[in-house]
Design an enzyme around this catalytic site. Structure first.
Site, PDB file in Angstrom:
ATOM      1  N   GLY A  53       0.626  -1.144  -0.055  1.00 53.12           N
ATOM      2  CA  GLY A  53      -0.201  -0.239   0.270  1.00 53.12           C
ATOM      3  C   GLY A  53       0.757   1.017  -0.234  1.00 53.12           C
ATOM      4  O   GLY A  53       1.881   1.158  -0.221  1.00 53.12           O
ATOM      5  N   GLY A  54       0.334   2.449   0.388  1.00 57.10           N
ATOM      6  CA  GLY A  54       0.974   3.175   0.267  1.00 57.10           C
ATOM      7  C   GLY A  54       2.369   3.640   1.005  1.00 57.10           C
ATOM      8  O   GLY A  54       3.720   4.044   0.363  1.00 57.10           O
ATOM      9  N   PHE A  55       2.557   2.629   1.997  1.00 56.40           N
ATOM     10  CA  PHE A  55       3.919   2.394   3.137  1.00 56.40           C
ATOM     11  C   PHE A  55       4.484   1.315   3.014  1.00 56.40           C
ATOM     12  O   PHE A  55       5.393   1.293   4.174  1.00 56.40           O
ATOM     13  CB  PHE A  55       3.967   3.756   4.173  1.00 56.40           C
ATOM     14  N   ARG A  57       4.553  -3.302   3.577  1.00 53.61           N
ATOM     15  CA  ARG A  57       4.522  -4.272   2.137  1.00 53.61           C
ATOM     16  C   ARG A  57       4.412  -5.799   3.065  1.00 53.61           C
ATOM     17  O   ARG A  57       4.372  -5.676   4.061  1.00 53.61           O
ATOM     18  CB  ARG A  57       6.234  -4.779   1.691  1.00 53.61           C
ATOM     19  N   LYS A  72       2.185  -6.700   8.399  1.00 51.15           N
ATOM     20  CA  LYS A  72       2.453  -5.737   7.824  1.00 51.15           C
ATOM     21  C   LYS A  72       4.135  -5.388   8.046  1.00 51.15           C
ATOM     22  O   LYS A  72       4.181  -5.332   9.664  1.00 51.15           O
ATOM     23  CB  LYS A  72       1.418  -4.572   8.276  1.00 51.15           C
ATOM     24  N   ASP A 166     -11.788   5.864   4.911  1.00 48.72           N
ATOM     25  CA  ASP A 166     -10.543   5.139   4.076  1.00 48.72           C
ATOM     26  C   ASP A 166     -11.632   4.064   3.143  1.00 48.72           C
ATOM     27  O   ASP A 166     -10.908   3.105   2.876  1.00 48.72           O
ATOM     28  CB  ASP A 166      -9.177   5.459   3.718  1.00 48.72           C
TER      29      ASP A 166
HETATM   30  P1  ADP Z   1      -0.956   0.931   3.195  1.00 48.32           P
HETATM   31  O1  ADP Z   1      -1.662   0.627   4.681  1.00 48.32           O
HETATM   32  O2  ADP Z   1       0.136   0.436   3.067  1.00 48.32           O
HETATM   33  O3  ADP Z   1      -2.668   1.254   2.343  1.00 48.32           O
HETATM   34  P2  ADP Z   1      -2.796  -2.145   3.517  1.00 48.32           P
HETATM   35  O4  ADP Z   1      -2.894  -2.232   4.962  1.00 48.32           O
HETATM   36  O5  ADP Z   1      -3.618  -1.062   2.496  1.00 48.32           O
HETATM   37  O6  ADP Z   1      -1.104  -1.458   3.843  1.00 48.32           O
HETATM   38  O7  ADP Z   1      -1.945  -3.257   2.562  1.00 48.32           O
HETATM   39  C1  ADP Z   1      -1.834  -3.148   1.394  1.00 48.32           C
HETATM   40  C2  ADP Z   1      -2.873  -4.326   0.717  1.00 48.32           C
HETATM   41  O8  ADP Z   1      -1.941  -5.715   1.195  1.00 48.32           O
HETATM   42  C3  ADP Z   1      -3.661  -4.303   0.717  1.00 48.32           C
HETATM   43  O9  ADP Z   1      -3.968  -4.025  -0.268  1.00 48.32           O
HETATM   44  C4  ADP Z   1      -3.376  -6.179   0.381  1.00 48.32           C
HETATM   45  O10 ADP Z   1      -3.226  -6.563  -1.017  1.00 48.32           O
HETATM   46  C5  ADP Z   1      -2.262  -7.072   1.256  1.00 48.32           C
HETATM   47  N1  ADP Z   1      -2.499  -7.173   2.839  1.00 48.32           N
HETATM   48  C6  ADP Z   1      -2.749  -6.180   3.680  1.00 48.32           C
HETATM   49  N2  ADP Z   1      -3.615  -6.479   4.923  1.00 48.32           N
HETATM   50  C7  ADP Z   1      -4.238  -7.838   4.618  1.00 48.32           C
HETATM   51  C8  ADP Z   1      -4.348  -9.378   5.179  1.00 48.32           C
HETATM   52  N3  ADP Z   1      -5.053  -9.049   6.326  1.00 48.32           N
HETATM   53  N4  ADP Z   1      -4.548 -10.423   4.006  1.00 48.32           N
HETATM   54  C9  ADP Z   1      -4.108 -10.812   3.179  1.00 48.32           C
HETATM   55  N5  ADP Z   1      -3.764  -9.335   2.618  1.00 48.32           N
HETATM   56  C10 ADP Z   1      -3.752  -7.922   3.097  1.00 48.32           C
END
Ligand code: ADP
Length: 320
Positions: A53-55, A57, A72, A166
């Protein structure tokens, strides 16, 4: 995930793309194959990459007992500024306080020399955005099922003074049983005093409520999540967000003018249209409450399945 403290005019918004990460040319090194914290209390085996996502993996990870999690990973180099640290701490503080069956469970948080790690409940079936791409649109019973779970999660968050800010298909994940799990609390806000209004412009262009953009003097509150629920419902049934256009400026103009239409080529249930119109009311004070939404005829006079079969990952289930 697009996180834009300032709305980025001119940015393409077709699939709600994440804003490019800063220094995207130098991809950070992968986290270690065995992830351990500094005190060596935790140990996780890193498995496949799930997304970024934004910051952060996100990887799948296995704990010592064979349990699967999502982990994360935020590099410490991306946390050099005070602002970045404050933002991450806020996300952690809010997310770890929440405990609801339709919210991604926050398990633990630890660090090694390179990264900060957060272990989360694993959502095997990806996001509703990925699934919408494959399925094009959802049936009404599926949309009711997803919305009931989403609204349940929102109700819980709001009862706990949290605004997500969001909510969008890309932040709604599905676990292995096809239950909705709200994730990504990176833009969430805590309302600490009753009646407090938030002033930061944030969200994702397609899903952003008009008062966030155009009533910055008054600020915004819980009703921004209600608005996003209306955008989500439209998107589930129609297949694309109501205010979508190629550039962000025009999206904002259309949100301001409340300019959206239902497709002419495919009938959409009149009750659903009426419900969407009532949620997408420009004045936040006139929007229905979450309870009112669930009491609407579209929910009470239609099939709400008890669960969604896994076959829905590939084709439309038949609930007749
Ligand atoms: P950010 O805070 O950097 O935006 P996210 O929390 O949205 O990051 O996570 C980025 C990506 O990781 C998501 O779009 C998804 O593909 C994957 N992801 C995040 N959390 C989960 C989870 N609990 N289970 C499976 N995949 C996840």
């Amino acid at each position: 995930k697009s996180r834009n403290p300032q709305p980025a005019a001119g940015q393409a918004a077709q699939a709600d793309p994440p804003l490019p990460r800063q220094n995207s040319k130098t991809a950070p090194p992968s986290p270690p194959a065995i992830i351990r914290d500094l005190n060596r209390v935790h140990a996780f085996t890193r498995l496949g990459f799930l997304g970024e996502g934004g910051f952060a993996r996100v990887y799948e990870a296995l704990d010592a007992r064979g349990g699967h999690h999502a982990i994360k990973v935020v590099t410490k180099t991306s946390l050099k500024t005070k602002k970045a640290k404050t933002k991450l701490y806020a996300e952690i503080k809010i997310h770890r306080s929440l405990d609801h069956p339709n919210i991604v469970r926050f398990r633990e948080c630890f660090e090694d020399t390179e990264n900060v790690y957060m272990t989360l409940e694993l959502c095997d079936a990806g996001s509703l955005m990925d699934l919408l791409r494959r399925r094009k649109r959802f049936t009404e019973p599926e949309a009711r099922f997803f919305m009931v779970q989403l609204i349940g999660a929102c109700n819980y968050m709001h009862d706990n003074q949290v605004i997500h800010r969001d909510l969008k298909l890309g932040n709604l994940f599905l676990d292995k049983n096809m239950n909705v799990k709200v994730g990504d609390f990176g833009l969430a806000a805590l309302i600490e005093n009753p009646g407090e209004r938030k002033k930061t412009i944030c969200g994702t262009p397609n899903y952003i409520a008009p008062e966030v953009l155009f009533d910055t003097a008054n600020g915004h509150s819980f009703e921004v999540d209600t608005w996003s629920n209306g955008v989500i419902l439209y998107t589930l049934l129609v297949g694309k967000p109501p205010f979508q256009t190629k550039d962000v400026k025009t999206i904002y103009q259309r949100i301001k003018a409340n300019d959206y239409e239902f497709p002419a080529d495919r009938p959409i249930n009149v009750d659903a249209k009426e419900l969407i119109a009532s949620i997408l009311t420009p004045d936040p004070r006139e929007r229905p409450s979450l309870e009112n939404i669930l009491d609407h005829r579209w929910f009470t006079h239609g099939i709400v399945p008890a669960s969604i079969p896994k076959s829905a990952l590939d084709y439309a289930p038949d609930f007749r």
